[in-house]
Design a protein around this motif. Sequence first.
Motif, mmCIF file in Angstrom:
data_model
loop_
_atom_site.group_PDB
_atom_site.id
_atom_site.type_symbol
_atom_site.label_atom_id
_atom_site.label_comp_id
_atom_site.label_asym_id
_atom_site.label_seq_id
_atom_site.Cartn_x
_atom_site.Cartn_y
_atom_site.Cartn_z
ATOM 1 N N ARG A 154 61.168 32.332 82.650
ATOM 2 C CA ARG A 154 62.176 33.297 82.204
ATOM 3 C C ARG A 154 63.139 32.523 81.310
ATOM 4 N NH1 ARG A 154 64.061 38.185 84.119
ATOM 5 N NH2 ARG A 154 62.804 37.957 86.015
ATOM 6 N N ALA A 155 63.135 32.836 80.019
ATOM 7 C CA ALA A 155 63.952 32.087 79.068
ATOM 8 C C ALA A 155 65.423 32.155 79.469
ATOM 9 C CB ALA A 155 63.762 32.641 77.661
ATOM 10 N N THR A 156 66.097 30.996 79.390
ATOM 11 C CA THR A 156 67.469 30.901 79.879
ATOM 12 C C THR A 156 68.443 31.729 79.068
ATOM 13 O OG1 THR A 156 67.024 28.674 80.695
ATOM 14 C CG2 THR A 156 69.326 29.297 80.436
ATOM 15 N N ASN A 157 68.329 31.690 77.739
ATOM 16 C CA ASN A 157 69.309 32.349 76.883
ATOM 17 C C ASN A 157 68.736 33.521 76.102
ATOM 18 O OD1 ASN A 157 71.666 30.551 77.341
ATOM 19 N ND2 ASN A 157 70.292 28.998 76.496
ATOM 20 N N LEU A 158 67.612 34.067 76.595
ATOM 21 C CA LEU A 158 66.963 35.206 75.945
ATOM 22 C C LEU A 158 66.398 36.148 77.015
ATOM 23 C CD1 LEU A 158 64.967 33.248 73.228
ATOM 24 C CD2 LEU A 158 66.815 34.870 72.743
ATOM 25 N N PRO A 159 66.269 37.444 76.697
ATOM 26 C CA PRO A 159 65.712 38.393 77.678
ATOM 27 C C PRO A 159 64.191 38.390 77.668
ATOM 28 C CG PRO A 159 66.379 39.578 75.719
ATOM 29 C CD PRO A 159 66.751 38.131 75.484
ATOM 30 N N TRP A 160 63.597 37.228 77.714
ATOM 31 C CA TRP A 160 62.145 37.094 77.640
ATOM 32 C C TRP A 160 61.575 36.525 78.934
ATOM 33 C CZ3 TRP A 160 61.612 33.910 72.461
ATOM 34 C CH2 TRP A 160 61.976 34.711 71.384
ATOM 35 N N ILE A 161 60.402 37.039 79.287
ATOM 36 C CA ILE A 161 59.579 36.408 80.309
ATOM 37 C C ILE A 161 58.271 36.027 79.628
ATOM 38 C CG2 ILE A 161 58.309 36.706 82.461
ATOM 39 C CD1 ILE A 161 60.468 38.632 83.381
ATOM 40 N N VAL A 162 57.946 34.751 79.673
ATOM 41 C CA VAL A 162 56.749 34.241 78.988
ATOM 42 C C VAL A 162 55.797 33.700 80.038
ATOM 43 C CG1 VAL A 162 55.888 32.655 77.235
ATOM 44 C CG2 VAL A 162 58.200 33.602 77.018
ATOM 45 N N ASP A 163 54.535 34.102 79.965
ATOM 46 C CA ASP A 163 53.558 33.550 80.900
ATOM 47 C C ASP A 163 52.247 33.280 80.186
ATOM 48 O OD1 ASP A 163 53.419 36.727 81.427
ATOM 49 O OD2 ASP A 163 51.440 35.828 81.777
ATOM 50 N N ALA A 223 42.332 26.240 68.900
ATOM 51 C CA ALA A 223 41.662 25.776 70.119
ATOM 52 C C ALA A 223 42.595 25.780 71.326
ATOM 53 C CB ALA A 223 41.107 24.374 69.902
ATOM 54 N N ALA A 224 43.884 25.544 71.102
ATOM 55 C CA ALA A 224 44.840 25.493 72.210
ATOM 56 C C ALA A 224 46.241 25.664 71.652
ATOM 57 C CB ALA A 224 44.737 24.167 72.961
ATOM 58 N N ALA A 225 47.147 26.060 72.541
ATOM 59 C CA ALA A 225 48.540 26.251 72.144
ATOM 60 C C ALA A 225 49.452 25.651 73.197
ATOM 61 C CB ALA A 225 48.861 27.747 71.971
ATOM 62 N N GLY A 226 50.539 25.058 72.743
ATOM 63 C CA GLY A 226 51.544 24.510 73.645
ATOM 64 C C GLY A 226 52.924 24.949 73.204
ATOM 65 N N PHE A 227 53.750 25.384 74.145
ATOM 66 C CA PHE A 227 55.076 25.887 73.808
ATOM 67 C C PHE A 227 56.125 25.250 74.720
ATOM 68 C CE2 PHE A 227 52.052 29.368 72.959
ATOM 69 C CZ PHE A 227 52.251 29.517 71.590
ATOM 70 N N GLY A 228 57.133 24.665 74.101
ATOM 71 C CA GLY A 228 58.283 24.174 74.840
ATOM 72 C C GLY A 228 59.355 25.243 74.838
ATOM 73 N N ILE A 229 59.760 25.695 76.019
ATOM 74 C CA ILE A 229 60.667 26.841 76.145
ATOM 75 C C ILE A 229 61.886 26.450 76.972
ATOM 76 C CG2 ILE A 229 60.872 29.239 76.917
ATOM 77 C CD1 ILE A 229 57.865 29.508 76.644
ATOM 78 N N ALA A 230 63.048 26.889 76.531
ATOM 79 C CA ALA A 230 64.289 26.610 77.253
ATOM 80 C C ALA A 230 64.333 27.439 78.528
ATOM 81 C CB ALA A 230 65.496 26.919 76.371
ATOM 82 N N GLY A 231 64.011 26.807 79.648
ATOM 83 C CA GLY A 231 64.003 27.484 80.935
ATOM 84 C C GLY A 231 63.027 26.800 81.872
#
Length: 417
Positions: free
Chosen positions: A167-176, A151-159
Amino acid sequence: MPTRRCSTIVCAATPRSSTAATASRPPGPSSTPSSMSGAQPKPPPCRNILPVAGARGNPIYCSSATIESGTTRSRDIWLIKSIQEVQGELVILAGDVGGTKCNLALFSEKGGTLTPVFKQRFASKEFAQFDLIVKEFARQAADHLGSERIAAAGFGIAGPVINGRVRATNLPWIVDTATLIKEVAVPNVVLLNDLGATGHSLEHLSPEDFCVLNPGVPEPGGTRALLAAGTGLGQSILVWYGGRYRVVPSEGGHSDFAPHTEQQIELLRFMRRRYPQVSWELILSGRGFRTLHEFLAPKVTHASFDDPDADPAPEITRRGLDKSCRVCSDTLDLWTAIYGAEAGNLALKVLALGGVYVAGGIAVKILEKIKDGTFFHAFKDKWKFEGLLSNIPVSIVLNESAPLIGAAYEALAAVDK
């Protein structure tokens, strides 16, 4: 160092708040007034003070509850509930996304309470994009979902999360959020800073999930400070407003390191020869242990130093704790003192009269060192403000699934919007 395992991955006995989308119910007796009284909600008591009659002789006390841990590159799977038990319940996906590992879990909701269903750990650097981890997790979790949909998702991300994008601080990822909604077909997605997710978890943890370093004298509704050293150094602030604690994100871990002793002044000079900016995170993170070791004794090395893919932190902390290496022991002393000093800095900056909470994997793994007085002595060593800091409650968050819990409850709140 040896680790201990929990029988469950989270404390799941706390119902969600019904008063706000991003709120979690304050601990203890309900603070929600009668609708006829017109009274404002009362701030909760400090979470980290265990309601036990009589004072203990030692102000530092921990529960005997076990701690979930494990190697960062392992892919461990927990199945908590059967598929039959999940049928008909709301299913929430939550993630704790760090530079070293990603923990994802499914929770089922019943009566406002979240219960863990399935959990998986991934090595972050083995995936080019975060949505690939989510897809892989969804594939593995399919047998446990049956006909139910997330039904829903929640993500805690370093950044820093800005406009639903990080934009993850210690990874080459952009999450939106837009990409995740499209790629994983989840209607509601909430992105939070990882420390924000931990902050939202505090009201859903039990007393056994804390180790109290200093009971202090908590001020009801007082500002709280949260910091966590792991792959990086996260910090956040919790402010009581509108009948609940609201989490204010921060990137304070990237602010300039301020030395406190002559030795630390020399450390700053040593690190300035290596880095254009010496931040707190360069020291108060896993990679900081080797830096301090090399500063103290550049000619002393260990096996893990020779492997470019190895992380020397576990070896240094293990040898420091068992005192099999004097340099490692001194490294652990210095690291812990600097961590305590920065925790005290944060407490003064936000006037954290509601308490200071120390989370993250490192504190749990070196808990015996954190408890020996080095941390708290440095925490309160602020000249004229030692008395004030001595009265501030300080606790270690033992439950390493805290970010998952916070992210899950924030995702659940999004369903009601």
